[in-house]
Design a protein around this motif. Structure first.
Motif, PDB file in Angstrom:
ATOM      1  N   ARG A   1       0.834  -1.225   0.000  1.00 39.49           N
ATOM      2  CA  ARG A   1       0.000   0.000   0.000  1.00 39.49           C
ATOM      3  C   ARG A   1       0.859   1.263   0.000  1.00 39.49           C
ATOM      4  NH1 ARG A   1      -4.656  -0.891  -2.128  1.00 39.49           N
ATOM      5  NH2 ARG A   1      -4.649  -3.139  -2.031  1.00 39.49           N
ATOM      6  N   GLU A   2       2.002   1.176   0.675  1.00 41.16           N
ATOM      7  CA  GLU A   2       2.890   2.357   0.775  1.00 41.16           C
ATOM      8  C   GLU A   2       3.493   2.726  -0.580  1.00 41.16           C
ATOM      9  OE1 GLU A   2       3.444   3.865   3.887  1.00 41.16           O
ATOM     10  OE2 GLU A   2       1.909   2.436   4.575  1.00 41.16           O
ATOM     11  N   PHE A   3       3.484   1.758  -1.488  1.00 45.99           N
ATOM     12  CA  PHE A   3       3.989   2.055  -2.832  1.00 45.99           C
ATOM     13  C   PHE A   3       2.871   2.526  -3.756  1.00 45.99           C
ATOM     14  CE2 PHE A   3       7.525  -0.404  -1.230  1.00 45.99           C
ATOM     15  CZ  PHE A   3       8.623   0.186  -1.831  1.00 45.99           C
ATOM     16  N   MET A   4       1.635   2.439  -3.249  1.00 46.08           N
ATOM     17  CA  MET A   4       0.513   2.905  -4.060  1.00 46.08           C
ATOM     18  C   MET A   4       0.091   4.274  -3.568  1.00 46.08           C
ATOM     19  SD  MET A   4      -1.191  -0.818  -4.376  1.00 46.08           S
ATOM     20  CE  MET A   4      -2.716  -0.288  -5.128  1.00 46.08           C
ATOM     21  N   THR A   5       1.049   5.188  -3.665  1.00 45.37           N
ATOM     22  CA  THR A   5       0.854   6.568  -3.246  1.00 45.37           C
ATOM     23  C   THR A   5       1.488   7.426  -4.324  1.00 45.37           C
ATOM     24  OG1 THR A   5       2.946   6.435  -2.068  1.00 45.37           O
ATOM     25  CG2 THR A   5       0.978   6.057  -0.761  1.00 45.37           C
ATOM     26  N   ASP A   6       1.343   8.709  -4.183  1.00 50.56           N
ATOM     27  CA  ASP A   6       1.874   9.642  -5.163  1.00 50.56           C
ATOM     28  C   ASP A   6       3.368   9.375  -5.412  1.00 50.56           C
ATOM     29  OD1 ASP A   6       1.811  11.738  -6.851  1.00 50.56           O
ATOM     30  OD2 ASP A   6       2.410  13.181  -5.306  1.00 50.56           O
ATOM     31  N   ASN A   7       3.736   9.127  -6.651  1.00 51.78           N
ATOM     32  CA  ASN A   7       5.155   8.898  -6.962  1.00 51.78           C
ATOM     33  C   ASN A   7       5.401   9.130  -8.441  1.00 51.78           C
ATOM     34  OD1 ASN A   7       5.581   6.246  -8.627  1.00 51.78           O
ATOM     35  ND2 ASN A   7       3.907   5.807  -7.218  1.00 51.78           N
ATOM     36  N   HIS A   8       6.670   9.220  -8.805  1.00 47.76           N
ATOM     37  CA  HIS A   8       7.034   9.399 -10.218  1.00 47.76           C
ATOM     38  C   HIS A   8       7.885   8.252 -10.721  1.00 47.76           C
ATOM     39  CE1 HIS A   8       5.762  13.472  -9.092  1.00 47.76           C
ATOM     40  NE2 HIS A   8       5.368  13.535 -10.345  1.00 47.76           N
ATOM     41  N   GLY A   9       7.719   7.104 -10.096  1.00 50.79           N
ATOM     42  CA  GLY A   9       8.470   5.921 -10.492  1.00 50.79           C
ATOM     43  C   GLY A   9       8.828   5.102  -9.268  1.00 50.79           C
ATOM     44  N   ILE A  10       9.029   3.791  -9.500  1.00 46.12           N
ATOM     45  CA  ILE A  10       9.352   2.871  -8.401  1.00 46.12           C
ATOM     46  C   ILE A  10      10.462   1.931  -8.867  1.00 46.12           C
ATOM     47  CG2 ILE A  10       8.484   0.861  -7.104  1.00 46.12           C
ATOM     48  CD1 ILE A  10       5.738   2.180  -7.069  1.00 46.12           C
ATOM     49  N   ILE A  11      11.383   1.636  -7.962  1.00 45.56           N
ATOM     50  CA  ILE A  11      12.344   0.554  -8.227  1.00 45.56           C
ATOM     51  C   ILE A  11      12.202  -0.430  -7.081  1.00 45.56           C
ATOM     52  CG2 ILE A  11      14.724  -0.095  -8.717  1.00 45.56           C
ATOM     53  CD1 ILE A  11      15.351   2.767  -9.238  1.00 45.56           C
ATOM     54  N   ILE A  12      12.044  -1.682  -7.448  1.00 41.66           N
ATOM     55  CA  ILE A  12      11.878  -2.682  -6.414  1.00 41.66           C
ATOM     56  C   ILE A  12      12.586  -3.968  -6.835  1.00 41.66           C
ATOM     57  CG2 ILE A  12       9.596  -3.457  -7.224  1.00 41.66           C
ATOM     58  CD1 ILE A  12       8.912  -3.220  -4.110  1.00 41.66           C
ATOM     59  N   PRO A  13      13.504  -4.464  -6.013  1.00 36.50           N
ATOM     60  CA  PRO A  13      14.155  -5.719  -6.372  1.00 36.50           C
ATOM     61  C   PRO A  13      13.297  -6.877  -5.889  1.00 36.50           C
ATOM     62  CG  PRO A  13      15.409  -4.515  -4.690  1.00 36.50           C
ATOM     63  CD  PRO A  13      14.048  -3.925  -4.746  1.00 36.50           C
ATOM     64  N   ASN A  14      13.205  -7.911  -6.706  1.00 40.15           N
ATOM     65  CA  ASN A  14      12.435  -9.082  -6.317  1.00 40.15           C
ATOM     66  C   ASN A  14      13.105 -10.333  -6.838  1.00 40.15           C
ATOM     67  OD1 ASN A  14      10.207 -10.149  -4.931  1.00 40.15           O
ATOM     68  ND2 ASN A  14       9.178 -10.555  -6.865  1.00 40.15           N
ATOM     69  N   PRO A  15      13.594 -11.229  -5.960  1.00 41.20           N
ATOM     70  CA  PRO A  15      13.654 -11.104  -4.506  1.00 41.20           C
ATOM     71  C   PRO A  15      14.436  -9.862  -4.084  1.00 41.20           C
ATOM     72  CG  PRO A  15      14.305 -13.316  -5.216  1.00 41.20           C
ATOM     73  CD  PRO A  15      14.167 -12.498  -6.444  1.00 41.20           C
ATOM     74  N   ASN A  16      14.117  -9.366  -2.882  1.00 42.06           N
ATOM     75  CA  ASN A  16      14.816  -8.167  -2.416  1.00 42.06           C
ATOM     76  C   ASN A  16      16.253  -8.525  -2.021  1.00 42.06           C
ATOM     77  OD1 ASN A  16      15.254  -5.513  -1.699  1.00 42.06           O
ATOM     78  ND2 ASN A  16      13.998  -5.563   0.148  1.00 42.06           N
ATOM     79  N   ALA A  17      17.116  -7.558  -2.160  1.00 44.48           N
ATOM     80  CA  ALA A  17      18.485  -7.681  -1.667  1.00 44.48           C
ATOM     81  C   ALA A  17      18.642  -6.605  -0.601  1.00 44.48           C
ATOM     82  CB  ALA A  17      19.472  -7.439  -2.806  1.00 44.48           C
ATOM     83  N   PRO A  18      19.244  -6.866   0.527  1.00 50.37           N
ATOM     84  CA  PRO A  18      19.917  -8.102   0.906  1.00 50.37           C
ATOM     85  C   PRO A  18      19.060  -9.071   1.721  1.00 50.37           C
ATOM     86  CG  PRO A  18      20.447  -6.411   2.527  1.00 50.37           C
ATOM     87  CD  PRO A  18      19.463  -5.805   1.555  1.00 50.37           C
ATOM     88  N   THR A  19      17.741  -8.936   1.706  1.00 46.83           N
ATOM     89  CA  THR A  19      16.940  -9.797   2.592  1.00 46.83           C
ATOM     90  C   THR A  19      16.634 -11.163   1.979  1.00 46.83           C
ATOM     91  OG1 THR A  19      14.795  -9.075   1.746  1.00 46.83           O
ATOM     92  CG2 THR A  19      15.775  -7.742   3.503  1.00 46.83           C
ATOM     93  N   GLY A  20      16.551 -11.241   0.644  1.00 47.05           N
ATOM     94  CA  GLY A  20      16.226 -12.500  -0.021  1.00 47.05           C
ATOM     95  C   GLY A  20      14.741 -12.794  -0.085  1.00 47.05           C
TER      96      GLY A  20
END
Ligand SMILES: *Cc1c(COP(=O)(O)O)cnc(C)c1O
Length: 364
Positions: free
Chosen positions: A145-164
């Motif tokens: 939900r926090e990424f579904m807010t006003d923004n001009h682009g998103i970068i998201i690693p999947n799987p995330n680093a460094p958590t996996g």
């Protein structure tokens, strides 16, 4: 590098103010066990090495193909997509840099997680793109939900680093769809996707704002060759070509193109080595839990772990004395965690033996 920057009067203001990315240590030596930068414990496919040797010919006097068509065709065949939906670069880091220039505007804020690949804030500063670091939950889940807010682009690693941690397809597509409505690009950095996660590549036809970034550095044992790929709608790929051609027309050399194309053709070797890494990970996850580690479930070729009694800093420095390198990020929220790359079974046995000895000394 030392910690005290020496200011030079000839530097630009960008050069003066940037905090460069610090790559994981690349210690020299053959005896040491290197589990700090998520390289593969296995060599590249023999067919890849053969292709590189064949490319080391007198043709090197000629420039390489500026579009790397041989490689893009091999990847297009592998993924069953069109040639115009693929871009290649000198490592995925270079592609990520091009993304900032191709899709983001100075002054317009983008989003990425607070615990993530530490190149994103560096590029943001380099290119003058403001950003908000969205806090992951306590257990390192992505709060969509926090990424579904006003923004001009998103970068998201999947799987995330460094958590996996792997974020499910439905959650990601919900974010992609939200951003489609507001006309923004979402970049999914799938550097570790081959180790058990589901790629979003099959959704690029449906979402013209979705860009997937891959690398051959991890799952295809080619960190030294520097190959990254991006998959997306023709419009996004064309945008990346515009930036590349304004920066460096030939980012991939002849050896890299030949070797990387062969890596996609040799499916059998790829399946075998990634399968081995996944199996080793599943085994070592359980072994680490037995000796008191909290292990974040991983779909990558590394594990993110914290020990219940002994600090990550202590464990990391004791391992180093024994020439075993793991990654310890001295950053808020994660400074009690270690990121351990999944090596070969023998390397992992050796790691476990040393961890047992180190932790045993704390019991008394
Ligand atoms: C390793 C890594 C990369 C960089 O890959 P290269 O292709 O070697 O530049 C990009 N993103 C993430 C999340 C990584 O862990």
């Amino acid at each position: 590098m030392n910690n005290q920057p020496i200011l030079n009067k000839y530097w630009s203001s960008v050069c003066r103010h940037i905090d460069p990315y610090v790559p994981g240590e690349q210690p020299k030596g053959t005896k040491l066990i290197k589990l700090n930068t998520n390289e593969s414990p296995y060599p590249p496919s023999p067919r890849v090495l053969e292709a590189i040797r064949n490319a080391a010919s007198e043709d090197l006097r000629r420039y390489p193909d500026p579009f790397s068509d041989e490689l893009r065709k091999a990847a297009a065949d592998y993924y069953g997509i069109g040639l115009k939906q693929i871009f290649v670069g000198n490592g995925s880091d270079e592609i990520l840099a091009f993304c900032y220039l191709a899709f983001f505007n100075p002054g317009e804020r983008i989003l990425f997680p607070d615990i993530t690949y530490s190149f994103y804030p560096v590029y943001s500063k380099l290119f003058g793109i403001p950003y908000k670091e969205v806090a992951l939950t306590r257990d390192f889940y992505v709060p969509i939900r926090e990424f579904m807010t006003d923004n001009h682009g998103i970068i998201i690693p999947n799987p995330n680093a460094p958590t996996g941690r792997f974020l499910d397809t439905d959650s990601l597509l919900t974010m992609v769809n939200y951003n489609l409505d507001c006309g923004k690009v979402i970049i999914v950095d799938e550097a570790y996707i081959d180790f058990g996660g589901d790629s979003l590549i099959s959704f690029i036809n449906r979402f013209p704002n979705l860009l997937i970034v891959h690398t051959l550095s991890k799952s295809r044992s080619l960190a030294g060759l520097r190959i990254g790929l991006a998959f997306g709608s023709e419009g996004l790929i064309e945008g990346l070509f515009r930036i590349k051609n304004s920066f460096n027309s030939y980012p991939l050399d002849r050896l890299a193109i030949a070797g990387a194309a062969e890596a996609f053709r040799d499916r059998e070797y790829f399946e075998e080595t990634r399968g081995k890494i996944i199996r080793t990970r599943e085994w070592i996850e359980k072994e680490l839990a037995k000796i008191g580690f909290i292990v974040i479930p991983s779909k990558a070729n590394f594990l993110f772990v914290a020990h219940k009694n002994v600090s990550a800093a202590d464990i990391s420095s004791k391992l180093r004395e024994r020439e075993i390198y793991v990654r310890h990020f001295k950053k808020p929220r994660i400074d009690n965690y270690l990121r351990i790359s999944v090596g070969s079974d023998e390397e992992m046995e050796f790691l476990l033996k040393n961890l047992r000895e180190i932790l045993g000394a704390y019991k008394g």
